[in-house]
Write a protein that holds these residues in place. Structure first.
Motif, PDB file in Angstrom:
ATOM      1  N   SER A 105      10.928  24.374 -19.580  1.00 27.40           N
ATOM      2  CA  SER A 105      10.470  24.863 -18.278  1.00 27.40           C
ATOM      3  C   SER A 105       9.047  24.406 -17.986  1.00 27.40           C
ATOM      4  N   THR A 106       8.175  24.564 -18.961  1.00 25.73           N
ATOM      5  CA  THR A 106       6.785  24.155 -18.761  1.00 25.73           C
ATOM      6  C   THR A 106       6.670  22.648 -18.648  1.00 25.73           C
ATOM      7  N   ILE A 107       7.427  21.912 -19.443  1.00 22.23           N
ATOM      8  CA  ILE A 107       7.381  20.449 -19.373  1.00 22.23           C
ATOM      9  C   ILE A 107       7.873  19.962 -18.016  1.00 22.23           C
ATOM     10  N   ALA A 108       8.945  20.569 -17.495  1.00 20.03           N
ATOM     11  CA  ALA A 108       9.446  20.196 -16.170  1.00 20.03           C
ATOM     12  C   ALA A 108       8.408  20.498 -15.091  1.00 20.03           C
ATOM     13  N   THR A 109       7.705  21.617 -15.223  1.00 19.14           N
ATOM     14  CA  THR A 109       6.673  21.970 -14.258  1.00 19.14           C
ATOM     15  C   THR A 109       5.516  20.982 -14.302  1.00 19.14           C
ATOM     16  N   VAL A 110       5.066  20.662 -15.513  1.00 19.51           N
ATOM     17  CA  VAL A 110       3.971  19.701 -15.666  1.00 19.51           C
ATOM     18  C   VAL A 110       4.391  18.322 -15.163  1.00 19.51           C
ATOM     19  N   ALA A 111       5.642  17.929 -15.415  1.00 20.48           N
ATOM     20  CA  ALA A 111       6.144  16.644 -14.911  1.00 20.48           C
ATOM     21  C   ALA A 111       6.121  16.627 -13.388  1.00 20.48           C
TER      22      ALA A 111
END
Length: 296
Positions: A201-207
């Protein structure tokens, strides 16, 4: 049985929903107006007759834009910067966040403080510009003459996004990592098989953050990319805006559509890809920010 709302709660909900609806309409109106102006006739656009819905509908402005080879060239440059820039920035952020999340890292507190310090105090535009010029000379010395790679690599770090990922990695239970190490997992396998899947979830948000910043990037792309064939879409739109608002250019304009409609059509095409991608990532957005932004 559903509890009946009290008068104060009902008033609060009515006011909240009303304000949110008004705010949503204020955010939506500029985009609706841009679409309407891009497909309206010349007289309606030039004399500000377009308020909400289009008038004298025509698609000549889009036809003018789609037949321009420089538009497609700038679009491909933007896709290049967005895809490779996001991948590179995400790689740097994940590796940096993983290292900073480890308490066994030597001088961990200093590195974390130094990272946050860059968010509080910036060197300024001129030192940053000089730094990019030196980086450009290094790239040219090793044979990299495409200035797009300068924008991709030299701008591949964002302190805020590293902190979000670091906090998300710190939330991963240490027992799972220890179990993976006991099973013989290497450091890279722990990162790729444990931390990344558990922080999607956090990686998708940062991406998403990286992707939007690369897609909308204008200033440094215009400053550092000297070849017009390598300009991204945002620079192309700005140059067209300067051209189409020139009094001499407007005086010689003799088309059935307004020159402003071409600019509006360019803006629509620059926004559509983000609108298409965002719904697929939106479900991770709130969760990703909460997980990465709050440290338990």
């Amino acid at each position: 049985m559903k509890r009946k709302l009290e008068i104060s709660e009902l008033i609060f909900k009515v006011i909240s929903y009303t304000l949110l609806t008004m705010f949503a309409l204020c955010c939506l109106y500029p985009f609706v107006y841009t679409i309407s102006a891009s497909i309206s006739g010349q007289h309606a656009v030039d004399y500000s007759e377009v308020v909400l819905f289009p008038k004298d509908v025509q698609f000549d402005a889009f036809r003018e834009m789609f037949t321009n080879n420089m538009f497609w060239n700038s679009y491909s440059n933007t896709l290049f910067l967005t895809v490779y820039g996001t991948i590179w920035a995400l790689l740097v952020a994940i590796l940096g966040a993983y290292a900073l999340s480890k308490k066994r890292l030597l001088f961990r507190r200093f590195f974390n403080f130094f990272l946050v310090f860059t968010m509080w105090f910036s060197a300024g535009i001129i030192p940053q510009y000089l730094n990019y010029l030196d980086t450009k000379e290094v790239f040219n010395a090793v044979g990299i003459t495409d200035d797009k790679w300068l924008v991709v690599i030299a701008m591949g770090m964002a302190a805020m996004n590293i902190i979000l990922l670091r906090n998300a990695f710190e939330g991963v239970p240490s027992d799972i990592e220890e179990a993976a190490i006991v099973d013989g997992a290497t450091e890279f396998q722990v990162l790729s098989k444990v931390y990344i899947p558990m922080s999607k979830s956090t990686i998708a948000t940062v991406a998403l953050f990286f992707g939007i910043s690369r897609w909308n990037g204008y200033y440094w792309a215009r400053q550092m990319i000297s070849n017009s064939n390598e300009h991204p879409l945002q620079v192309f739109i700005r140059l067209k805006l300067e051209e189409y608002t020139d009094p001499e250019f407007i005086a010689g304009w003799n088309e059935t559509y307004s020159s402003d409609s071409v600019i509006y059509a360019l803006i629509v095409c620059s926004v559509v890809p983000i609108l298409i991608i965002y719904p697929f990532i939106q479900k991770y957005f709130a969760k990703g920010v909460n997980v990465g932004g709050v440290k338990e």
